[in-house]
Enzyme design. Structure first.
Site, PDB file in Angstrom:
ATOM      1  N   ASP A  11      -0.152   5.135   0.973  1.00 25.14           N
ATOM      2  CA  ASP A  11      -0.392   6.072   2.078  1.00 25.14           C
ATOM      3  C   ASP A  11      -0.492   5.329   3.409  1.00 25.14           C
ATOM      4  O   ASP A  11      -1.268   4.388   3.550  1.00 25.14           O
ATOM      5  CB  ASP A  11      -1.684   6.852   1.837  1.00 25.14           C
ATOM      6  CG  ASP A  11      -1.558   7.820   0.676  1.00 25.14           C
ATOM      7  OD1 ASP A  11      -0.574   8.581   0.648  1.00 25.14           O
ATOM      8  OD2 ASP A  11      -2.445   7.812  -0.208  1.00 25.14           O
TER       9      ASP A  11
ATOM     10  N   ASP B  95       0.865  -1.165   0.000  1.00 26.30           N
ATOM     11  CA  ASP B  95       0.000   0.000   0.000  1.00 26.30           C
ATOM     12  C   ASP B  95       0.912   1.229   0.000  1.00 26.30           C
ATOM     13  O   ASP B  95       2.107   1.115   0.309  1.00 26.30           O
ATOM     14  CB  ASP B  95      -0.880  -0.029   1.245  1.00 26.30           C
ATOM     15  CG  ASP B  95      -1.641   1.255   1.448  1.00 26.30           C
ATOM     16  OD1 ASP B  95      -2.379   1.653   0.535  1.00 26.30           O
ATOM     17  OD2 ASP B  95      -1.470   1.872   2.514  1.00 26.30           O
TER      18      ASP B  95
END
Length: 220
Positions: free
Chosen positions: A12, A10
């Site tokens: 953020d 991922d």
């Protein structure tokens, strides 16, 4: 260094310390549209979802016009923001180490393609990833489409793929795709939320990610 042949990150809250900036941009958008204010923890909970799904979650009693206005206002605020959000410690070093080995790296993010391309260019990390998938190209997390496409693209089976993320949406996506998941607590969701998704393990920073990958490699 790892038993895994495909490691998907991922963005953020996992590689980039951007949770606070995202919350601030969403708060600004909410204020500009004169919507009912929300607490920071309510906003941070939706990080990881696609933007359309995120604004619907924040204001479930709204309508398409409201959701579109909030999404557009947030997007404009974020893209025009001069604030530079830093990578977490060891992010660059970890990615460089993994990229030098026979391991495919990918990104599966709730960002738009435009948003991800912006930060990949700013950080200079784009060349480390064989492929990336964004929420405006696929179904939003926790739907498995992003991971399924990355596995299909690389030819790596689910048992040799792991998703590393800071939200329950990341870990649920991994589970829905039949892949492994590794939770990290320095982002948006707390350890309790991550534990409820039954990941392989939970770590607290990217140094621990590196140690965990090394340790699991020795077990196989």
């Amino acid at each position: 260094m790892s038993q895994y042949q495909l490691i998907i990150f991922d963005w953020d809250g996992t590689l980039m310390d951007s949770t606070g900036h995202i919350v601030n941009c969403m708060r600004q958008a909410i204020t500009r549209l004169e919507l009912a204010p929300l607490a920071d923890h309510e906003i941070s909970h939706i990080i990881g979802l696609g933007l359309h799904e995120a604004v619907q979650t924040l204001y479930p009693s709204g309508n398409d016009a409201l959701w579109t206005s909030l999404a557009d206002c947030y997007r404009q605020t974020w893209l025009s923001s001069p604030e530079e959000t830093p990578l977490f410690e060891n992010a660059r070093e970890l990615l460089t180490t993994l990229a030098e080995q026979d391991i495919f790296l990918g990104v599966a993010t709730g960002k738009s393609r435009r948003g991800l391309d912006k930060v990949l260019k700013a950080t200079g990390l784009g060349d480390h990833f064989i492929a990336t998938r964004c929420a405006d190209e696929c179904h939003s997390k926790p739907h498995p489409q992003m991971l399924m496409e990355l596995m299909d693209y690389t030819g790596i089976t689910a048992d040799k793929a792991i998703m590393i993320g800071d939200t329950e949406f990341d870990l649920m996506m991994a589970r829905n795709a039949g892949a492994h998941g590794l939770g990290i607590t320095h982002g948006a969701h707390d350890e309790a939320k991550l534990s409820a998704c039954s990941p392989q393990a939970i770590v607290h920073d990217l140094y621990q990610v590196e140690k965990w990958l090394r340790r699991t490699a020795k077990q196989f």
